[in-house]
Design an enzyme around this catalytic site. Sequence first.
Site, PDB file in Angstrom:
ATOM      1  N   ASP A 123       0.850  -1.200   0.000  1.00  0.00           N
ATOM      2  CA  ASP A 123       0.000   0.000   0.000  1.00  0.00           C
ATOM      3  C   ASP A 123       0.886   1.249   0.000  1.00  0.00           C
ATOM      4  O   ASP A 123       1.793   1.366   0.824  1.00  0.00           O
ATOM      5  CB  ASP A 123      -0.901   0.011   1.244  1.00  0.00           C
ATOM      6  N   LYS A 127       0.135  10.074   1.524  1.00  0.00           N
ATOM      7  CA  LYS A 127       0.278  11.295   2.327  1.00  0.00           C
ATOM      8  C   LYS A 127       1.535  11.229   3.190  1.00  0.00           C
ATOM      9  O   LYS A 127       1.774  10.220   3.854  1.00  0.00           O
ATOM     10  CB  LYS A 127      -0.943  11.477   3.229  1.00  0.00           C
ATOM     11  N   ASP A 159       4.296  -0.747  -8.787  1.00  0.00           N
ATOM     12  CA  ASP A 159       4.057   0.178  -9.898  1.00  0.00           C
ATOM     13  C   ASP A 159       4.236   1.622  -9.424  1.00  0.00           C
ATOM     14  O   ASP A 159       4.358   2.527 -10.240  1.00  0.00           O
ATOM     15  CB  ASP A 159       2.615   0.030 -10.400  1.00  0.00           C
TER      16      ASP A 159
HETATM   17  N1  SAH Z   1       0.842  -8.479  -3.090  1.00  0.00           N
HETATM   18  C1  SAH Z   1      -0.496  -8.492  -3.677  1.00  0.00           C
HETATM   19  C2  SAH Z   1      -1.437  -7.501  -2.982  1.00  0.00           C
HETATM   20  C3  SAH Z   1      -0.989  -6.056  -3.004  1.00  0.00           C
HETATM   21  S1  SAH Z   1      -2.106  -4.966  -2.090  1.00  0.00           S
HETATM   22  C4  SAH Z   1      -0.389  -8.214  -5.160  1.00  0.00           C
HETATM   23  O1  SAH Z   1       0.638  -7.702  -5.581  1.00  0.00           O
HETATM   24  O2  SAH Z   1      -1.326  -8.528  -5.899  1.00  0.00           O
HETATM   25  C5  SAH Z   1      -1.289  -4.898  -0.517  1.00  0.00           C
HETATM   26  C6  SAH Z   1      -1.740  -5.991   0.437  1.00  0.00           C
HETATM   27  O3  SAH Z   1      -0.971  -5.883   1.628  1.00  0.00           O
HETATM   28  C7  SAH Z   1      -3.197  -5.903   0.853  1.00  0.00           C
HETATM   29  O4  SAH Z   1      -3.828  -7.145   0.689  1.00  0.00           O
HETATM   30  C8  SAH Z   1      -3.129  -5.491   2.327  1.00  0.00           C
HETATM   31  O5  SAH Z   1      -4.201  -5.989   3.112  1.00  0.00           O
HETATM   32  C9  SAH Z   1      -1.810  -6.085   2.757  1.00  0.00           C
HETATM   33  N2  SAH Z   1      -1.193  -5.399   3.891  1.00  0.00           N
HETATM   34  C10 SAH Z   1      -1.135  -4.062   4.071  1.00  0.00           C
HETATM   35  N3  SAH Z   1      -0.494  -3.764   5.203  1.00  0.00           N
HETATM   36  C11 SAH Z   1      -0.131  -4.944   5.777  1.00  0.00           C
HETATM   37  C12 SAH Z   1       0.555  -5.285   6.967  1.00  0.00           C
HETATM   38  N4  SAH Z   1       0.970  -4.353   7.827  1.00  0.00           N
HETATM   39  N5  SAH Z   1       0.755  -6.595   7.247  1.00  0.00           N
HETATM   40  C13 SAH Z   1       0.301  -7.556   6.399  1.00  0.00           C
HETATM   41  N6  SAH Z   1      -0.354  -7.284   5.241  1.00  0.00           N
HETATM   42  C14 SAH Z   1      -0.573  -5.989   4.940  1.00  0.00           C
END
Ligand code: SAH
Length: 220
Positions: A123, A127, A159
């Site tokens: 993610d 911000k 990306d």
């Molecule tokens: N790696 C996958 C998903 C990307 S979206 C792909 O490339 O298709 C990022 C994912 O990370 C989401 O499913 C979100 O729930 C998870 N995520 C975000 N913060 C996290 C954290 N602190 N610990 C574990 N998972 C997390």
Amino acid sequence: MMRMRKKKHGAERLAAMSHYLLERPDVPMEAPASLFDGGDGVCLEIGCGKGGFACGMAAAHPTVNFIALERVHDVMVIATEQAESRKEERTRDNLRFAVADANDLTAWFAPHTLDAVYLNFSDPWPKARHAKRRLTHRRLLELYFTLIKDGGALFFKTDNRPLFDFTLEELAALGVTPDYVTYDLHASPYNEGNIRTEYEENFSAKGFSINALRLTVHHK
Ligand code: SAH
């Protein structure tokens, strides 16, 4: 932020896939490979989403063991169900999942126990005031380095160019240098053997190039 609609019967569906799920250990695991029947060490994916990468890696690397973390239960339902539907691809029982948060990793793994950590399309938290939540914030990078064995590696792809540039700055601030950096993974030599994630398929279909890096960890 996009939210997933609450999955109907999510708890039951996840319980049906419990053979893939690890329980949070009472003490950090000194030998996570012992969860598996053989194989060489353990690679960890953090934020596996729907699980396509973990399924692909486990199939492509039968001698390696994979653990994929995801903190959202309803997303983990999808990941484990994908693992089940793709189980014929695996020649060894080398794939497990854990509903867990990256910030809680030290409760799961003792230092120097992982061969590799993979962060895929984390993610972006665009911000500035949310920078500390990014999974490549230096606080978490240091944590991953502690968990990775000497000579093991951290892999990151996204990306999102601002997140990638932020990550390069965080690594520089920690005084470490990636083995390689590419701003167009699919057109680079590092694409060989690359397993695409669900996000990676989506973003590259829309014409975005993928940034990627690898960093080998050297403990003093
Ligand atoms: N790696 C996958 C998903 C990307 S979206 C792909 O490339 O298709 C990022 C994912 O990370 C989401 O499913 C979100 O729930 C998870 N995520 C975000 N913060 C996290 C954290 N602190 N610990 C574990 N998972 C997390």
